[in-house]
Design a protein around this motif. Structure first.
Motif, PDB file in Angstrom:
ATOM      1  N   SER A  13     -76.214 -53.825  24.030  1.00 24.74           N
ATOM      2  CA  SER A  13     -75.408 -53.405  22.886  1.00 24.74           C
ATOM      3  C   SER A  13     -75.604 -51.924  22.587  1.00 24.74           C
ATOM      4  N   SER A  17     -72.749 -48.868  22.769  1.00 25.28           N
ATOM      5  CA  SER A  17     -72.472 -48.180  21.511  1.00 25.28           C
ATOM      6  C   SER A  17     -71.612 -46.949  21.757  1.00 25.28           C
ATOM      7  N   ALA A 382     -68.435 -45.011  13.790  1.00 26.42           N
ATOM      8  CA  ALA A 382     -69.884 -45.242  13.841  1.00 26.42           C
ATOM      9  C   ALA A 382     -70.647 -44.118  13.144  1.00 26.42           C
TER      10      ALA A 382
END
Length: 403
Positions: A13, A17, A382
């Motif tokens: 993960s 990102s 993000a």
């Protein structure tokens, strides 16, 4: 079992990102700049004592000034929108071309290359500006004509023509090392833009003939290549630099002699703070130090590959690929020369070697790459979701008080 299974999942993960490219670039830049600053301080001190009235820090202070300017360019550039980099591309290229022309009227020759201009006591190398300008400019024009790049006319006009002019100006100054890097920048830009492979075959044939002609136009180049290819030294001076560079790497061993403890910097290894700084890194920090440098450039390569493959903006893909090729391939050439895999070419190690122009423009280029990474799909969201540095600091302090 659950905890063990969770670790690979968290690693995957993190890799997926949208901010992975950004953090890889920021980390690699920090590693290279910090190591470079430490080794420049060590390796330039002896030469500075001899040339600057006993001031051992003269070369380091010049590098420090360049670092401040370059970091300002990186920080500001990384926060600027992609439209800014598009608009500034022609200005950077035209300015560098003007300065390259000025070199022939008011330039300085160093090591046989006419490539520097003296401004306010500092030496400026316009070809370093041309690397960034050409990468950005090709990103603009090739993304604009991306659907017509199967036609030689649209390949040559205007991107191919401007690249040829810049290369000609650099070669007129006899700087073949920089010209090699620029050829790679151009080739990668056209490749990422989608130019058919057959055109690269034609360009390789023409370019190969040109390289052979350039090599034989100067006896010094012929001698260097002959000495490298045959491993023979009829004169100690011909292989002095390569020999002492190898000795520096060998004497470092696994752990190195320690920061500042280089022996070769005491006048034995020419260009120890510039072209051969990788040898001093190996001598003072050992094999582990050289592997750290290689890992940092590998991080840049991975990050640029992610930017090119993940971005939906053609300008970002082309310009990002070209800038990444400049930084990584120039590093490969520099390190290969130190390891005697290539003949001496005279290109610095990006973000590490001394030299104000190289450091400033390399940091500006990393600022552009960071801006591109900040605009990868999902990256703006993000970044917006991250707590600010102030909020994170306050949270840590409040937890400490409660504890």
């Amino acid at each position: 079992m659950t905890a063990t299974a969770a670790r690979p999942e968290s690693t995957v993960s993190a890799w997926r990102s949208p901010l992975t490219s950004y953090y890889l670039l920021a980390s690699a830049t920090g590693i290279l700049v910090l190591v470079g600053l430490a080794v420049v301080l060590s390796s330039s001190s002896i030469a500075s004592i001899r040339t600057s009235e006993g001031n051992a820090y003269a070369g380091f202070l010049t590098q420090l000034i360049a670092l401040v300017v370059g970091m300002a360019a990186l920080i500001v550039g990384s926060r600027l929108p992609i439209t800014f980099w598009r608009r500034i591309a022609p200005l950077v290229l035209y300015a560098s071309m003007g300065l390259l022309v000025l070199v022939f009227f008011a330039g300085e020759a160093v090591g046989g290359n006419q490539a520097w201009i003296r401004i306010a006591g500092f030496s400026l190398q316009p070809s370093e500006i041309a690397k960034l300008g050409l990468a950005l400019y090709l990103g603009v024009v090739l993304s604009r004509f991306r659907d017509r790049l199967t036609n030689p006319k649209h390949i040559l006009m205007p991107g191919g023509l401007m690249a040829a002019i810049v290369l000609a100006l650099v070669l007129l100054g006899r700087d073949m090392g920089t010209a090699m890097v620029l050829v790679v920048v151009v080739a990668v830009a056209f490749w990422v833009a989608g130019v058919p492979a057959r055109f690269f075959g034609i360009a390789a044939a023409v370019g190969g003939a040109g390289i052979v002609a350039l090599i034989f136009s100067a006896q010094s180049r012929v001698d260097r290549i002959h000495q490298w290819a045959t491993g023979s030294c009829t004169d100690t001076a011909e292989c002095w630099q390569q020999t002492h560079g190898t000795w520096a790497l060998a004497s470092g061993g696994l752990w190195g002699l320690g920061p500042g403890m280089s022996r070769e910097k005491w006048g034995w290894l020419p260009a120890s703070d510039n072209d051969y700084i990788f040898a001093i890194i190996g001598e003072e920090f050992g094999l582990l130090g050289t592997l750290l440098i290689l890992a940092a450039f590998a991080m840049i390569l991975i990050a640029v590959t992610r930017i090119v493959t993940r971005s939906t903006d053609r300008f970002v893909q082309i310009a990002g690929g070209a800038i990444g090729a400049w930084i990584v391939v120039q590093a490969v050439i520099n390190i290969a020369v130190v390891l005697e895999f290539l003949p001496v070419t005279g290109v610095p190690l990006p973000l590490v070697s001394s030299g104000g122009s190289s450091l400033i423009m390399s940091l500006a280029a990393m600022g552009a790459l960071l801006a591109f990474a900040r605009n990868e799909p999902g990256a703006p969201e993000a970044l917006a979701a991250r707590p600010s540095v102030v909020r994170r600091s306050l949270a840590v302090l409040s937890r400490g008080r409660r504890g």
